[in-house]
Design a protein around this motif. Structure first.
Motif, PDB file in Angstrom:
ATOM      1  N   LEU A  40      12.137 -20.076 -16.706  1.00 21.74           N
ATOM      2  CA  LEU A  40      13.249 -20.493 -15.837  1.00 21.74           C
ATOM      3  C   LEU A  40      13.373 -22.015 -15.665  1.00 21.74           C
ATOM      4  O   LEU A  40      14.497 -22.532 -15.700  1.00 21.74           O
ATOM      5  N   ILE A  96       9.717 -11.499 -13.309  1.00 19.37           N
ATOM      6  CA  ILE A  96       9.398 -12.931 -13.182  1.00 19.37           C
ATOM      7  C   ILE A  96       8.298 -13.093 -12.132  1.00 19.37           C
ATOM      8  O   ILE A  96       8.344 -12.441 -11.083  1.00 19.37           O
ATOM      9  N   LEU A 134       9.227 -18.438 -10.678  1.00 17.68           N
ATOM     10  CA  LEU A 134      10.421 -18.541  -9.833  1.00 17.68           C
ATOM     11  C   LEU A 134      10.368 -19.806  -8.988  1.00 17.68           C
ATOM     12  O   LEU A 134      11.366 -20.533  -8.855  1.00 17.68           O
ATOM     13  N   ARG A 147      12.945 -22.863  -9.058  1.00 19.73           N
ATOM     14  CA  ARG A 147      13.682 -23.407  -7.893  1.00 19.73           C
ATOM     15  C   ARG A 147      13.589 -24.925  -7.853  1.00 19.73           C
ATOM     16  O   ARG A 147      14.579 -25.616  -7.623  1.00 19.73           O
ATOM     17  N   VAL A 172      19.013 -21.963  -6.452  1.00 16.90           N
ATOM     18  CA  VAL A 172      18.906 -20.527  -6.759  1.00 16.90           C
ATOM     19  C   VAL A 172      19.646 -19.754  -5.681  1.00 16.90           C
ATOM     20  O   VAL A 172      19.381 -19.910  -4.491  1.00 16.90           O
ATOM     21  N   GLU A 216      20.657 -16.123  -6.219  1.00 17.12           N
ATOM     22  CA  GLU A 216      20.340 -14.686  -6.231  1.00 17.12           C
ATOM     23  C   GLU A 216      19.144 -14.434  -7.134  1.00 17.12           C
ATOM     24  O   GLU A 216      19.050 -15.023  -8.215  1.00 17.12           O
ATOM     25  N   VAL A 217      18.260 -13.550  -6.674  1.00 13.08           N
ATOM     26  CA  VAL A 217      17.180 -13.031  -7.508  1.00 13.08           C
ATOM     27  C   VAL A 217      17.289 -11.517  -7.376  1.00 13.08           C
ATOM     28  O   VAL A 217      17.063 -10.966  -6.313  1.00 13.08           O
ATOM     29  N   ASP A 218      17.693 -10.873  -8.465  1.00 13.94           N
ATOM     30  CA  ASP A 218      18.066  -9.449  -8.420  1.00 13.94           C
ATOM     31  C   ASP A 218      17.166  -8.653  -9.373  1.00 13.94           C
ATOM     32  O   ASP A 218      17.447  -8.544 -10.556  1.00 13.94           O
ATOM     33  N   PRO A 219      16.051  -8.100  -8.843  1.00 19.95           N
ATOM     34  CA  PRO A 219      15.206  -7.275  -9.714  1.00 19.95           C
ATOM     35  C   PRO A 219      15.813  -5.884  -9.861  1.00 19.95           C
ATOM     36  O   PRO A 219      16.314  -5.327  -8.884  1.00 19.95           O
ATOM     37  N   THR A 225      15.085  -8.896 -14.344  1.00 20.66           N
ATOM     38  CA  THR A 225      15.488  -9.695 -13.188  1.00 20.66           C
ATOM     39  C   THR A 225      16.690 -10.534 -13.593  1.00 20.66           C
ATOM     40  O   THR A 225      16.674 -11.165 -14.664  1.00 20.66           O
ATOM     41  N   ILE A 228      18.828 -13.705 -12.464  1.00 18.98           N
ATOM     42  CA  ILE A 228      18.710 -14.860 -11.555  1.00 18.98           C
ATOM     43  C   ILE A 228      19.986 -15.678 -11.653  1.00 18.98           C
ATOM     44  O   ILE A 228      20.458 -15.984 -12.760  1.00 18.98           O
TER      45      ILE A 228
END
Ligand SMILES: C[S@@+](CC[C@H](N)C(=O)[O-])C[C@H]1O[C@@H](n2cnc3c(N)ncnc32)[C@H](O)[C@@H]1O
Length: 244
Positions: A154, A178, A183, A187, A197, A199-202, A213, A215
């Motif tokens: 990332l 991740i 992460l 950031r 950042v 959204e973090v959507d697992p 994930t 991101i």
């Protein structure tokens, strides 16, 4: 496309909110062209139709989660390889104007020929390194979205992608699971290059259950002129992260 692959595509796309039915012919053509192109260009390690459908086609469509790819947006696909997520996105959302980019010229030649064969003129491929293209005045700061699948950690993606975005534009990064460390470094790197950042959507990939994930990083400030750094440096000396 065989019956089982068609069923998996339909089911997997539906789980991402997409009705694949009107597009089955286009996906069948894409599958055939990918298999033919693979013999010459080594585009994918996946061999069976079922694997290609799930791990390239359905997986690519999952970047539609979150609803950030609606309308006639200018989208850059960073490190498109054999055209993922470019082709699945262009098939189901033809209003997107997509520029797939890759450092390997032969892959971009395949992507260009395949876009023509599929009659997708809204795809305008470019070959080159993101470190160089991100300094091209015709590309820097001109995209609404950057999508990226399976290219780098990332913090590296943030440095390579954010320069392409307009203010308020979004980087949509498709990753496997991740770690909190990656992460956190992402950031910090995002902040350094003008991003935040959002959204973090697992989630799990439909049918296979593989961990993924998504991101989303928003461009909130201009990227400092020094980024991206010279070719190879973002990978060898990643911001706030260890090199592989
Ligand atoms: C693992 S492949 C992924 C391809 C595709 N996104 C997918 O999901 O199937 C990574 C691709 O990124 C490209 N790439 C890596 N670093 C790059 C850079 N700095 N600029 C442009 N392309 C890059 C490579 O050439 C390769 O084709």
């Amino acid at each position: 496309m065989n019956e089982e692959a068609t069923r998996l595509l339909t089911e997997g796309a539906r789980a991402t909110g997409v009705d694949a039915a009107p597009h089955l012919g286009a996906f069948a053509d894409l599958l055939r062209l990918l298999q033919e192109g693979n013999a010459r260009h080594n585009l994918t390690a996946l061999k069976t139709e079922e694997d290609i459908v799930l791990k390239h086609f359905v997986d690519s469509l999952t970047c539609l989660r979150g609803g950030h790819l609606q309308g006639s947006l200018r989208v850059l696909d960073l490190g498109t390889g054999g055209g993922f997520p470019t082709f699945p996105l262009a098939i189901v959302q033809p209003e997107l104007q997509i520029t797939p980019v890759d450092a390997t010229r032969k892959k971009i030649e395949y992507v260009r020929a395949t876009a023509e064969a599929l009659n997708l003129p809204q795809i305008t491929p470019r070959s080159g390194r993101a470190e160089e293209l991100g300094r091209d005045p015709e590309l820097r700061g001109t995209f609404d979205r950057v999508v990226v699948r399976a290219v780098a950690a990332l913090p590296i993606l943030a440095e390579l992608a954010l320069p392409f975005l307009k203010s308020g534009g979004l980087l949509i990064a498709q990753k496997g699971p991740i770690t909190p460390e990656e992460l956190n470094a992402g950031r910090r790197a995002a902040r350094e290059v003008g991003g935040a950042v959002r959204e973090v959507d697992p989630f799990t990939l439909p049918v296979t259950g593989d961990d993924r994930t998504l991101i989303v990083i928003e461009k909130v400030a201009a990227t400092p002129e020094k980024y991206p750094r010279a070719v190879g440096i973002p990978n060898s000396k990643p911001l706030f992260w260890r090199a592989k």
